[in-house]
Design a protein around this motif. Structure first.
Motif, PDB file in Angstrom:
ATOM      1  N   ALA A 280       0.825  -1.208   0.000  1.00  0.00           N
ATOM      2  CA  ALA A 280       0.000   0.000   0.000  1.00  0.00           C
ATOM      3  C   ALA A 280       0.859   1.258   0.000  1.00  0.00           C
ATOM      4  N   SER A 281       2.028   1.206   0.639  1.00  0.00           N
ATOM      5  CA  SER A 281       2.916   2.374   0.649  1.00  0.00           C
ATOM      6  C   SER A 281       3.402   2.713  -0.748  1.00  0.00           C
ATOM      7  N   LEU A 282       3.358   1.730  -1.649  1.00  0.00           N
ATOM      8  CA  LEU A 282       3.705   1.953  -3.058  1.00  0.00           C
ATOM      9  C   LEU A 282       2.467   2.201  -3.915  1.00  0.00           C
ATOM     10  N   GLY A 283       1.299   2.263  -3.273  1.00  0.00           N
ATOM     11  CA  GLY A 283       0.062   2.463  -4.020  1.00  0.00           C
ATOM     12  C   GLY A 283      -0.422   1.212  -4.709  1.00  0.00           C
TER      13      GLY A 283
ATOM     14  N   GLY B   6      -9.268  -0.126  -8.662  1.00  0.00           N
ATOM     15  CA  GLY B   6      -8.214  -0.434  -7.701  1.00  0.00           C
ATOM     16  C   GLY B   6      -8.718  -0.692  -6.297  1.00  0.00           C
ATOM     17  N   MET B   7      -9.612   0.145  -5.796  1.00  0.00           N
ATOM     18  CA  MET B   7     -10.111  -0.036  -4.436  1.00  0.00           C
ATOM     19  C   MET B   7     -10.958  -1.294  -4.316  1.00  0.00           C
TER      20      MET B   7
ATOM     21  N   GLU C 289      -6.763   1.240   7.102  1.00  0.00           N
ATOM     22  CA  GLU C 289      -5.333   1.415   7.316  1.00  0.00           C
ATOM     23  C   GLU C 289      -4.570   1.463   5.997  1.00  0.00           C
ATOM     24  N   LEU C 290      -4.911   0.542   5.104  1.00  0.00           N
ATOM     25  CA  LEU C 290      -4.194   0.458   3.836  1.00  0.00           C
ATOM     26  C   LEU C 290      -4.502   1.660   2.936  1.00  0.00           C
ATOM     27  N   ARG C 291      -5.730   2.122   2.968  1.00  0.00           N
ATOM     28  CA  ARG C 291      -6.075   3.329   2.219  1.00  0.00           C
ATOM     29  C   ARG C 291      -5.243   4.509   2.709  1.00  0.00           C
ATOM     30  N   ALA C 292      -5.129   4.623   4.040  1.00  0.00           N
ATOM     31  CA  ALA C 292      -4.329   5.721   4.600  1.00  0.00           C
ATOM     32  C   ALA C 292      -2.864   5.570   4.213  1.00  0.00           C
TER      33      ALA C 292
ATOM     34  N   MET D 168      -4.806   7.575   0.344  1.00  0.00           N
ATOM     35  CA  MET D 168      -6.128   7.697  -0.283  1.00  0.00           C
ATOM     36  C   MET D 168      -7.238   7.816   0.748  1.00  0.00           C
ATOM     37  N   ALA D 169      -6.868   8.085   1.980  1.00  0.00           N
ATOM     38  CA  ALA D 169      -7.886   8.175   3.042  1.00  0.00           C
ATOM     39  C   ALA D 169      -8.745   9.402   2.858  1.00  0.00           C
TER      40      ALA D 169
END
Length: 319
Positions: free
Chosen positions: A240-243, A278-279, A311-314, A318-319
């Motif tokens: 997630a840190s890499l999108g 993606g989401m 958490e992963l969105r943040a 993307m939060a």
């Protein structure tokens, strides 16, 4: 949801590279290296003809081919010590590790004649003309761009040339994803090289050729179940840190190698921004894997799908 939020003791001997994270996204998918409308089969034939013309020396007895190290994309630096880069090395086909709808995986032993240097590799070979369609490929290909309009049209119409392109695009995408994830410390096999539709990857298993089990084959309980869960959560945060999200996450796409969780099968890795769905893929990944863990006895308060998605969105910004 993260491990440090709970009273839990786990090993702290992860390699230093696993502590590094770098932000960024794929600006574009790497394009297959080709000229004109040369198909993958044609490239293989040309490479074989070139090898026959240039290699007067016969293969050592029982070897199946010379090393292909110099013929394609090579893995990221720093390379592990076990990677054999000498062009005089040879490959031995040892048998099938796995067969799948889009690719087969063979066990390959690469050795350097006259030395005791040997490494075991997993050769993942994507199919093209064997299958008219790749498994759910349309959704995954959204947001991926090819540099030539004729190639995009061929992919869209699923012509013979287009199917070859799709096969190579899967290999290119997986190699690029594994290279990037390895570099930032995600738990993935080291990508040794890519040549056309073949990936040579670190073999996760034992020296006798027995492969590491998939998570789906195991019945972890108690502390082991919790530890594997937290390792997975950490890995998902790295993606997630890499999108990114895995795109097809399940207990079948996770290995447990020497008691450590490893992500595999990443050709369909999804860019959370570039892919319009993606989401949706992120939510599906999380729900699939939390359902598996809770069905094995992990408390739902620990494996909360909605909380982990948030958490992963943040983490992805993307939060």
């Amino acid at each position: 949801m993260r491990e440090h939020d709970f009273e839990y003791d786990r090993d702290s001997d992860l390699p230093a590279r696993a502590k590094r994270r770098r932000r960024g996204r794929f600006d574009d998918e790497p394009a297959p290296e080709r000229r004109g409308r040369l198909t993958e089969e044609a490239r293989v034939r040309l490479a074989a003809a070139r090898a026959d013309a240039l290699d007067a020396e016969e293969l050592p007895e029982a070897a199946d081919r010379w090393s292909t190290w110099g013929d394609g994309d090579q893995g990221p630096l720093p390379r592990p010590d076990w990677v054999i880069t000498e062009l005089g090395a040879v490959d031995h086909e040892l048998g099938t590790v796995k067969t799948g709808k889009e690719a087969d995986v063979q066990l390959v032993r690469r050795s350097l004649p006259g030395t005791d240097r040997v490494s075991l590799l997993a050769a993942k070979r994507y199919r093209s003309n064997d299958h008219r369609m790749f498994h759910r490929d349309a959704g995954y290909l959204e947001g991926r761009r090819m540099r030539k309009s004729r190639e995009m049209r061929a992919v869209a119409t699923r012509s013979s040339f287009g199917r070859n392109l799709i096969a190579e695009q899967w290999a290119v995408a997986e190699f690029a994803a594994l290279s990037r994830l390895w570099t930032v410390g995600a738990p993935v096999p080291y990508p040794v090289q890519r040549n056309g539709t073949e990936l040579l990857l670190e073999f996760l298993g034992e020296q006798d050729g027995s492969a590491a089990p998939r998570l789906s084959q195991l019945r972890p309980e108690g502390a082991q179940l919790r530890r594997l869960w937290f390792e997975l959560v950490d890995a998902l945060h790295v993606l997630a840190s890499l999108g990114l999200t895995h795109g097809d996450l399940s207990a079948y796409n996770l290995l447990v190698h020497r008691d450590r969780l490893v992500l595999i099968d990443l050709p369909q890795v999804v860019d959370l921004v570039a892919n319009p769905r993606g989401m949706d893929y992120l939510v599906r990944d999380v729900r699939n894997i939390t359902t598996w863990f809770t069905s094995r006895g992990l408390p739902t308060g620990l494996a909360d799908a909605e909380e982990l998605v948030s958490e992963l969105r943040a983490e992805a910004g993307m939060a």
